[in-house]
Every structure is written in C-alpha cells, then in structure tokens.
Design an enzyme around this catalytic site. Structure first.
Site, PDB file in Angstrom:
ATOM      1  N   PHE A 136      51.577  39.213 -42.420  1.00 49.10           N
ATOM      2  CA  PHE A 136      51.862  37.788 -42.285  1.00 49.10           C
ATOM      3  C   PHE A 136      51.756  37.146 -43.655  1.00 49.10           C
ATOM      4  CE2 PHE A 136      50.794  33.326 -41.694  1.00 49.10           C
ATOM      5  CZ  PHE A 136      51.787  32.935 -40.812  1.00 49.10           C
ATOM      6  N   ASP A 221      48.642  39.635 -51.155  1.00 49.22           N
ATOM      7  CA  ASP A 221      48.468  38.359 -50.472  1.00 49.22           C
ATOM      8  C   ASP A 221      47.011  38.284 -50.041  1.00 49.22           C
ATOM      9  OD1 ASP A 221      48.222  36.310 -48.659  1.00 49.22           O
ATOM     10  OD2 ASP A 221      50.061  36.774 -47.552  1.00 49.22           O
ATOM     11  N   LYS A 250      43.840  29.368 -48.416  1.00 47.81           N
ATOM     12  CA  LYS A 250      42.862  29.060 -47.362  1.00 47.81           C
ATOM     13  C   LYS A 250      41.507  28.509 -47.825  1.00 47.81           C
ATOM     14  CE  LYS A 250      44.695  31.170 -43.285  1.00 47.81           C
ATOM     15  NZ  LYS A 250      45.771  32.142 -43.367  1.00 47.81           N
TER      16      LYS A 250
HETATM   17  C1  LIG Z   1      47.293  31.986 -43.470  1.00 49.64           C
HETATM   18  C2  LIG Z   1      48.034  32.998 -44.245  1.00 49.64           C
HETATM   19  C3  LIG Z   1      49.218  32.660 -44.929  1.00 49.64           C
HETATM   20  C4  LIG Z   1      49.887  31.306 -44.801  1.00 49.64           C
HETATM   21  O1  LIG Z   1      49.118  30.292 -45.314  1.00 49.64           O
HETATM   22  P1  LIG Z   1      49.541  28.763 -45.028  1.00 49.64           P
HETATM   23  O2  LIG Z   1      48.518  27.970 -45.790  1.00 49.64           O
HETATM   24  O3  LIG Z   1      49.471  28.575 -43.551  1.00 49.64           O
HETATM   25  O4  LIG Z   1      50.908  28.573 -45.535  1.00 49.64           O
HETATM   26  C5  LIG Z   1      49.803  33.625 -45.715  1.00 49.64           C
HETATM   27  N1  LIG Z   1      49.271  34.855 -45.823  1.00 49.64           N
HETATM   28  C6  LIG Z   1      48.149  35.209 -45.183  1.00 49.64           C
HETATM   29  C7  LIG Z   1      47.594  36.575 -45.362  1.00 49.64           C
HETATM   30  C8  LIG Z   1      47.503  34.289 -44.361  1.00 49.64           C
HETATM   31  O5  LIG Z   1      46.401  34.656 -43.705  1.00 49.64           O
END
Ligand SMILES: *Cc1c(COP(=O)(O)O)cnc(C)c1O
Length: 432
Positions: A136, A221, A250
């Site tokens: 994700f 990521d 986050k």
């Molecule tokens: C939450 C998340 C995102 C997206 O972050 P947003 O602030 O909602 O755009 C991307 N990558 C990972 C691994 C995430 O947990």
C-alpha cells in the site's frame, strides 16, 4: 448544531464506514466520545499520534508556532522547516529532504524523482517501476497504481503505465523481471495495510543487490514503519539495507499532517527548481512539531521502550490467545502488530473490531484476516495489560457468538435431515 453518526451519511462522500460514536477529545492513549465514554485507543489515528492525544509538549509547540506564523510557503525559508531537515539528515545520514503533507504525496514525489533520475541518466525507456502484491503506497493515481491491491486502483483508468507487481518475498520473480529498464523498486519493509507482513531479511538484501546491478533506485516506503514505530527510528536500520529514497509521514508530526522524502545529494540534484513542488509542504507548524517529535522519539531509551512494550503486547496477546484460540499468529515488530485470525475465523477482523469498540477498546484491521494494533508509542505496560483485558472480553463474546452460530447451523442441518428422513419414510410406506 446536532451532530451524530448519521450526519456523516448525510454530508460526507461515502468513502468510509466509521464506527458509531462521535469522538470529542483525547488524553494519552484514551479517547472520549460525546457521551463521555472512555476508549483505550490502540489505533493512534492509524499509526499517527505517536505521542498520544493532547500531549503537553506537542500542544505547547503548536501554540507557540501558531503565535508566530503557521505558513509562509516555499518561496521563503524559515528556521522551523530547515531545523527539521537538519535533524532528519543528521539522524539518518541522508543529505537531502523534500517536505510534503502526507504519505501518498511522499511516495508520489519519490516515484517522480526516480523517473526523473532514470530519464536524465539513461532516457525515457528506463521507466519501469516494480512493486509488490498487497503493498500500500497511498491514494494518488500514481501511488495507488504502484500499490499492490487491485481493488484500490480498478475503475480509475487509464492508470500510469510502466508498473509491474510481483509476489512479495519472492526473489526469483524479481530476478526474472528486473532489467536495465527498471528505474525503481518500491517496497515496505513490513507491509502495513496489506496485513503486517514482514519482508524476509534475505529478500531485502537481494532486492538491494539486484537494484544495484541494474542501476534501479530502491525506495522504502516507511510511511507506517517510520518514526519509531518498529523500535528503531526507521526500519531500514534493523533491516540492514539502506534505500536510495526513503519516504516518511504518518507519525512524523504526531498528528499534524506532514510527509517527507529523504535521499542523497546525487539523486536530489535531478529535481531542479520548478520540477516539483508543494504549497503546504514543510509548513513551519508541521515542522516545528516534527522537530519536537524527532527529539523525543529518536532517543535510544525511548526506542528501546517501544521495542520492549511491543514485545510485551505481543506476549500478552499470545497468552490471552491460549484461552480463546482466535489467532494463529501475532506478527510485526515494535508497536506495529498484526493478530492473524485462525483459518476458521478468516474474514472476521471487522467483527472483532466492533466487539472491541463495544468493550471500549479501539483497534484497526488490515484486511479481513488481521487485527492491526498501532498504539501511541508512549503506551505503558499497565495500559497494555488493561487493553489486553478489554480484548479478552471482546474475544469471549466473539467465540461465544461463533459457537452459537455454529450450533444453530448444526440444528437447522439436523432438523433438515429429520424432515428429509420423515419424508423418505412416508414415501417408502406409500410404496409398500
Ligand atoms: C498510510 C500509508 C500511506 C499513505 O499515507 P497517506 O498519508 O494516507 O497519504 C502510504 N504508504 C504506507 C506504507 C502507509 O501505511
């Protein structure tokens, strides 16, 4: 104005199905709804509120910055933005930072940068991006297309091209697919939304080696795994592999929107004035709080506690599970944990989430089969014990309801066979 859960359905685009209560305030790991009901919060705003709710230092930092200015834009510099950039580079050894406002935007920037590097160094044909199933990476069209969950990207086409998804932890698949046309490989060290699935240490190392072999950039990521979540400031530290670009968001400003990419001078040089930008990115407000968070969370003592408390939470859930046998495994690291449902309960994470809320415990799910826990990093052992006690009540209800459903099913089955047997006997008697 009277606001209830129903108001959501009236005025909000129906992208979410939020829980029934209306939240009003929080303190530490607790949240309170408008009726004053207390909840122990193991969600922390989806791994965002790393210092808990209403943290005195965070509140003070926000107030102080608000009385100076909130925002000036990137056509000026200010001390707060540059201080956070200095702190992040000092902490990680990366030398350049680009600030945005969210995880998706950080990934968007990282992917665009990788494409630009390949374009400058080789040409348009080196544009392929490889990522992994169940990953994700956010919801912009590019980041959601790179993400490995088709349900999030179907129906939004045409999507950006040059993206390939491979099975996670399958190095042979990557060996077969990666080529000199690959510009980047993007991955999570522990897949978060995908179900708290850790990458094999050997896999991570081989991904790095294959990227080097093909001059492809490795992007981690760390939007969810970063900022202390897994017991080190970033997960690449224990993974033992350094990505070329790291994305973070986050928890970085404890609840104030922020995101960033970290990279090297060499790579950063491919973003020239005007090639990328953001109005809000790196706002002095977010960065002031970000600096406060980095100072706190990067302390070795703080991180050691995250690891310790994560282990303790895992251990306590496993102990609870000896009574209820609801989970087959608890996986993850630090305070990023996934309780995997036993096969017979597959698909029921949402049911458990609701039952937990009924017992005043807030948890997340990661797909239908995993209950995900991402509490504030400041949670104490006592609060962990309380949380597990509440989870015990929820699991007790869950197992009971499941058993009742099973009994009911068996009874209808029994009744059915009885009716059938009677009908058969009747038919036989008639035949005679
Ligand atoms: C939450 C998340 C995102 C997206 O972050 P947003 O602030 O909602 O755009 C991307 N990558 C990972 C691994 C995430 O947990």
């Amino acid at each position: 104005m009277k606001i209830t859960r129903k108001t959501f359905d009236e005025v909000m685009v129906p992208c979410y199905v939020p829980q029934d209560m209306v939240l009003e305030r929080g303190k530490g790991v607790y949240l309170y709804d408008t009726s004053g009901r207390e909840y122990l919060d193991l969600t922390a705003g989806i791994a965002v509120n790393c210092l808990g709710h209403n943290h005195a230092g965070v509140v003070k930092t926000i107030k102080k910055q608000a009385s100076r200015f909130l925002h000036v834009s990137n056509i000026f510099v200010n001390d707060k933005t540059l201080t956070l950039a200095k702190k992040l580079t000092h902490l990680t050894g990366y030398t350049k930072v680009f600030f945005v406002n969210s995880g998706a935007e950080a990934n968007e920037a990282a992917l665009k940068l990788a494409r630009r590097v390949a374009y400058d160094n080789v040409g348009e044909e080196k544009c392929e991006i490889i990522s992994f199933d169940h990953s994700f990476h956010g919801r912009t069209l590019f980041s959601v297309s790179v993400g490995g969950q088709a349900k999030y990207s179907t129906g939004f086409g045409p999507i950006p091209s040059g993206i390939t998804h491979l099975p996670y932890n399958d190095i042979e698949a990557l060996k077969k697919t990666i080529s000199d046309k690959t510009c980047a490989v993007m991955m999570e060290v522990i897949q978060g939304e995908g179900g708290i699935i850790p990458a094999d240490p050997e896999f991570i190392k081989e991904v790095r080696a294959l990227c080097d072999q093909h001059q492809a950039l490795l992007i981690f990521d760390e939007v969810q795994t970063g900022v202390g979540r897994t017991g080190s400031f970033y997960a690449y530290e224990w993974a033992g592999v350094r990505p070329d670009i790291l994305t973070t968001a986050k928890g970085l400003a404890a609840g104030v929107p922020i995101g960033a990419i970290l990279t090297t001078d060499e790579i950063a040089a491919h973003f020239k004035p005007g090639t990328h930008g953001s109005t809000f990115g790196g706002s002095p407000l977010a960065c002031a709080v970000g600096s406060y968070v980095v100072d706190k969370v990067s302390k070795p003592k703080f991180l050691a506690k995250v690891q310790q408390n994560g282990d303790y939470l895992k251990e306590q859930i496993l102990k609870l599970n000896e009574t209820y046998h609801v989970f087959s495994e608890v996986r993850g690291k630090g305070l990023l944990l996934g309780c995997v449902l036993a096969p017979e309960y597959a698909g029921k994470s949402g049911v458990i989430q609701k039952l937990c809320a009924k017992h005043q415990l807030l948890v997340l799910v990661a797909g239908g089969d995993v209950v995900r826990l991402t509490p504030a990093l400041i949670i104490t052992p006592k609060q962990i014990r309380d949380a597990v006690k509440l989870m015990g009540r929820a699991l007790k209800d869950f197992v009971k309801a499941e058993q009742e459903a099973k009994d009911k099913e068996a009874k209808t089955e029994e009744a059915k066979t009885e009716v059938e047997a009677k009908a058969e006997a009747k038919a036989e008697a008639k035949a005679e």
